[in-house]
Scaffold this motif. Structure first.
Motif, mmCIF file in Angstrom:
data_model
loop_
_atom_site.group_PDB
_atom_site.id
_atom_site.type_symbol
_atom_site.label_atom_id
_atom_site.label_comp_id
_atom_site.label_asym_id
_atom_site.label_seq_id
_atom_site.Cartn_x
_atom_site.Cartn_y
_atom_site.Cartn_z
ATOM 1 N N UNK A 1 -12.362 -35.070 36.218
ATOM 2 C CA UNK A 1 -12.173 -36.480 35.882
ATOM 3 C C UNK A 1 -12.784 -36.741 34.511
ATOM 4 N N UNK A 2 -13.271 -37.934 34.254
ATOM 5 C CA UNK A 2 -13.820 -38.351 32.950
ATOM 6 C C UNK A 2 -12.889 -37.974 31.798
ATOM 7 N N UNK A 3 -11.577 -38.009 32.069
ATOM 8 C CA UNK A 3 -10.613 -37.602 31.059
ATOM 9 C C UNK A 3 -10.393 -36.113 30.990
ATOM 10 N N UNK A 4 -10.929 -35.363 31.947
ATOM 11 C CA UNK A 4 -10.780 -33.911 31.942
ATOM 12 C C UNK A 4 -9.342 -33.460 32.057
ATOM 13 N N UNK A 5 -8.535 -34.174 32.852
ATOM 14 C CA UNK A 5 -7.136 -33.764 32.967
ATOM 15 C C UNK A 5 -6.393 -33.997 31.657
ATOM 16 N N UNK A 6 -6.768 -35.032 30.929
ATOM 17 C CA UNK A 6 -6.163 -35.315 29.623
ATOM 18 C C UNK A 6 -6.499 -34.202 28.640
ATOM 19 N N UNK A 7 -7.769 -33.812 28.579
ATOM 20 C CA UNK A 7 -8.209 -32.788 27.645
ATOM 21 C C UNK A 7 -7.616 -31.422 27.985
ATOM 22 N N UNK A 8 -7.744 -31.012 29.234
ATOM 23 C CA UNK A 8 -7.317 -29.667 29.616
ATOM 24 C C UNK A 8 -5.803 -29.515 29.623
ATOM 25 N N UNK A 9 -5.086 -30.611 29.861
ATOM 26 C CA UNK A 9 -3.619 -30.526 29.819
ATOM 27 C C UNK A 9 -3.109 -30.297 28.411
ATOM 28 N N UNK A 10 -3.956 -30.512 27.420
ATOM 29 C CA UNK A 10 -3.584 -30.333 26.024
ATOM 30 C C UNK A 10 -4.169 -29.065 25.413
ATOM 31 N N UNK A 11 -4.814 -28.246 26.208
ATOM 32 C CA UNK A 11 -5.284 -26.946 25.727
ATOM 33 C C UNK A 11 -4.084 -26.023 25.506
ATOM 34 N N UNK A 12 -4.230 -25.003 24.671
ATOM 35 C CA UNK A 12 -3.105 -24.100 24.409
ATOM 36 C C UNK A 12 -2.598 -23.417 25.677
ATOM 37 N N UNK A 13 -1.278 -23.330 25.784
ATOM 38 C CA UNK A 13 -0.686 -22.638 26.920
ATOM 39 C C UNK A 13 -1.203 -23.172 28.243
ATOM 40 N N UNK A 14 -1.640 -22.254 29.092
ATOM 41 C CA UNK A 14 -2.162 -22.626 30.410
ATOM 42 C C UNK A 14 -3.674 -22.403 30.518
ATOM 43 N N UNK A 15 -4.354 -22.342 29.363
ATOM 44 C CA UNK A 15 -5.804 -22.110 29.406
ATOM 45 C C UNK A 15 -6.522 -23.225 30.138
#
Length: 371
Positions: free
Chosen positions: A156-170
């Motif tokens: 949470x705390x915007x984690x899904x926003x940040x991680x969904x924008x990491x390269x590829x599936x990292x």
């Protein structure tokens, strides 16, 4: 130090957030070192109050966030207090998350340079107060992660926003396995911008506070060091292939079909986590890719968080990992195969009047055009 003849118990306690002015800088220090600076509702309020005041103060040109002690910036939210709410039907966690997510959005849209020193442990809520900053600094000691699926929760705390924008599936890999990343990996994930030696952090704060030091980016660039090679980058092939699916069962199957031992270890890690959390997290990550703003992602996370609070796996995960520490959570359902798609979808339903209520502010350009 305690004054001679004065009992330690009578000494006034230090505030959990130290709010200081140093030259041109406003410095915020998370100050619960014995609890690894875990965030409380009070701390969220103190951070918000200082940031709101400094946004209007022309003498504050830059904000710096750091953690007290030697272990890290912040280990996340006060999970014991949240567990108490989850098991007693309290509403304190709902209020805490609402204010915390509003703080995360404020940091992301802050009108002045906000420099987060992500030294040592940075987990969960610690990511929320740092990785949305305009300037994010890691060190050779950084260990950053979103460990929520291991306690029956979701990033949470915007984690899904940040991680969904990491390269590829990292980002998917980190979220579903509850994995930790070092400073070099944090740079690759898009959770940080620069690496600085931990021994240089005090000097960096002094220079950021110096009114004659010049541009914040120039100050940071002068102290920054080259990052070592990222282990995540080296593993991109099997991570991207294994985590490219939209169904968690397909993710596990794809990982088990890979020849790399690390891929099979990742499958084991995913299957050890809460099946509900894994499936809901994967769906939230995929949805976050298509959302238009951090605020929308936070609203989605808030819907999920409130339902996790009243579910089975979250209090059970905290019990097993934090309260009893038997490391043997009894998830319900116990496997991904037993999880119903309708149950996953239910976590995303609107909350009606209880929605988070965050809207993205207009950009300065659009605001001026409307005026």
């Amino acid at each position: 130090m305690t004054a001679p003849g004065t009992p330690a118990a009578e000494q006034p306690a230090e505030p959990p957030v130290l709010v200081e002015r140093r030259g041109r800088a406003g410095v915020l220090t998370l100050n619960r070192p014995r609890a690894l600076n875990a965030l409380t509702h009070e701390m969220v309020g103190l951070l918000d109050e200082a940031l709101q005041a400094w946004a209007e103060d022309p003498d504050v040109e830059v904000v710096v966030l750091r953690g007290a002690g030697e272990r890290g910036l912040c280990a996340g939210g006060d999970i014991v207090a949240i567990h108490r709410d989850a098991t007693t039907g309290g509403t304190g966690s709902e209020d805490f998350w609402r204010d915390e997510y509003h703080l995360n959005a404020l940091i992301a849209r802050y009108p002045k340079p906000y420099v987060a020193l992500m030294d040592g442990i940075v987990l969960g809520g610690g990511v929320g107060v740092s990785a949305h900053a305009s300037h994010r600094v890691v060190t050779e000691r950084t260990r950053i992660g979103m460990p929520e699926t291991g306690i029956g929760f979701v990033p949470d705390v915007g984690g899904t926003w940040l991680l969904s924008r990491s390269p590829g599936e990292l980002g998917t890999y980190v979220a579903l396995t509850a994995g930790h990343a070092d400073g070099a990996d944090a740079l690759v994930l898009g959770l940080a911008d620069r690496m600085v030696a931990s021994s240089d952090l005090d000097r960096l704060v002094e220079q950021l506070a110096d009114p004659s030091a010049g541009d914040v980016d120039a100050v940071l660039d002068a102290v920054a060091v080259a990052a070592p090679a990222s282990t995540l980058t080296a593993a991109r092939e099997w991570i991207d292939a294994g985590f490219a699916h939209d169904d968690a069962r397909d993710v596990v199957a794809a990982l088990r079909a890979r020849p790399e031992p690390e891929a099979r270890a990742a499958a084991d890690a995913v299957e050890a986590k809460s099946p509900t959390s894994v499936a809901v997290t994967l769906r939230a990550l995929r949805a976050a890719r298509d959302l238009g703003s951090l605020e929308e992602a936070l609203a989605q996370e808030y819907r999920i968080a409130l339902r996790m609070l009243r579910g089975h796996d979250f209090p059970e995960g905290v019990r097993a990992q934090v309260i009893d520490k038997d490391r043997n959570p009894r998830w319900d359902p116990a496997s991904l195969e037993l999880l119903q798609d309708a149950d996953v979808a239910s976590y995303f339903a609107p909350l009606g009047d209880a929605e988070l209520g965050l809207t993205r502010p207009p950009s300065p350009a659009s605001a001026g055009a409307e005026g």
